[in-house]
Enzyme design. Structure first.
Site, PDB file in Angstrom:
ATOM      1  N   GLY A  92     -50.731  -6.909 -98.283  1.00 35.80           N
ATOM      2  CA  GLY A  92     -50.139  -7.981 -97.679  1.00 35.80           C
ATOM      3  C   GLY A  92     -50.745  -8.700 -96.234  1.00 35.80           C
ATOM      4  N   GLU A  93     -50.581  -9.251 -95.580  1.00 34.84           N
ATOM      5  CA  GLU A  93     -50.602  -9.637 -93.989  1.00 34.84           C
ATOM      6  C   GLU A  93     -50.100  -8.689 -93.161  1.00 34.84           C
ATOM      7  OE1 GLU A  93     -53.197 -11.864 -94.279  1.00 34.84           O
ATOM      8  OE2 GLU A  93     -52.982 -11.751 -96.428  1.00 34.84           O
ATOM      9  N   GLU A  94     -50.936  -8.434 -91.726  1.00 35.72           N
ATOM     10  CA  GLU A  94     -50.898  -8.386 -90.475  1.00 35.72           C
ATOM     11  C   GLU A  94     -50.419  -9.601 -90.209  1.00 35.72           C
ATOM     12  OE1 GLU A  94     -52.245  -4.619 -89.637  1.00 35.72           O
ATOM     13  OE2 GLU A  94     -52.127  -4.140 -91.783  1.00 35.72           O
ATOM     14  N   PHE A  95     -49.512  -9.223 -88.824  1.00 36.35           N
ATOM     15  CA  PHE A  95     -49.544 -10.474 -87.508  1.00 36.35           C
ATOM     16  C   PHE A  95     -48.467  -9.626 -87.079  1.00 36.35           C
ATOM     17  CE2 PHE A  95     -46.164 -11.621 -89.985  1.00 36.35           C
ATOM     18  CZ  PHE A  95     -45.005 -11.995 -89.145  1.00 36.35           C
TER      19      PHE A  95
END
Length: 82
Positions: free
Chosen positions: A2-5
């Site tokens: 997944g993406e991290e932000f």
């Protein structure tokens, strides 16, 4: 995968930040998506950190939040840790 932000919440108490994160996890958990006739859901894992006596710089804050994120993932995902 997944993406991290990162999301910065200035002038927000750790309690309010946790409440917002838990509300976000709950909202995402209730969503479903359909693609090519297949319906699926997604989850979100959130790690959060607050500035305190041990976390004074942005780099330290980001590192603490990242550590909390991996604790959330290790705890089974789809949760808030921090």
């Amino acid at each position: 995968g997944g993406e991290e932000f990162a999301v910065l919440l200035p002038n927000t108490s750790p309690e309010k930040a946790r409440a917002l994160a838990e509300r976000l996890v709950d909202e995402v958990r209730q969503m479903s998506f359909t693609s090519d006739g297949i319906t699926f859901g997604i989850t979100v894992s959130i790690g959060f950190a607050a500035c305190d006596k041990d976390v004074k710089t942005f780099d330290a804050l980001l590192k603490a939040a990242d550590s909390a994120l991996y604790l959330a993932k290790d705890a089974g995902r789809d949760c808030v840790f921090g």
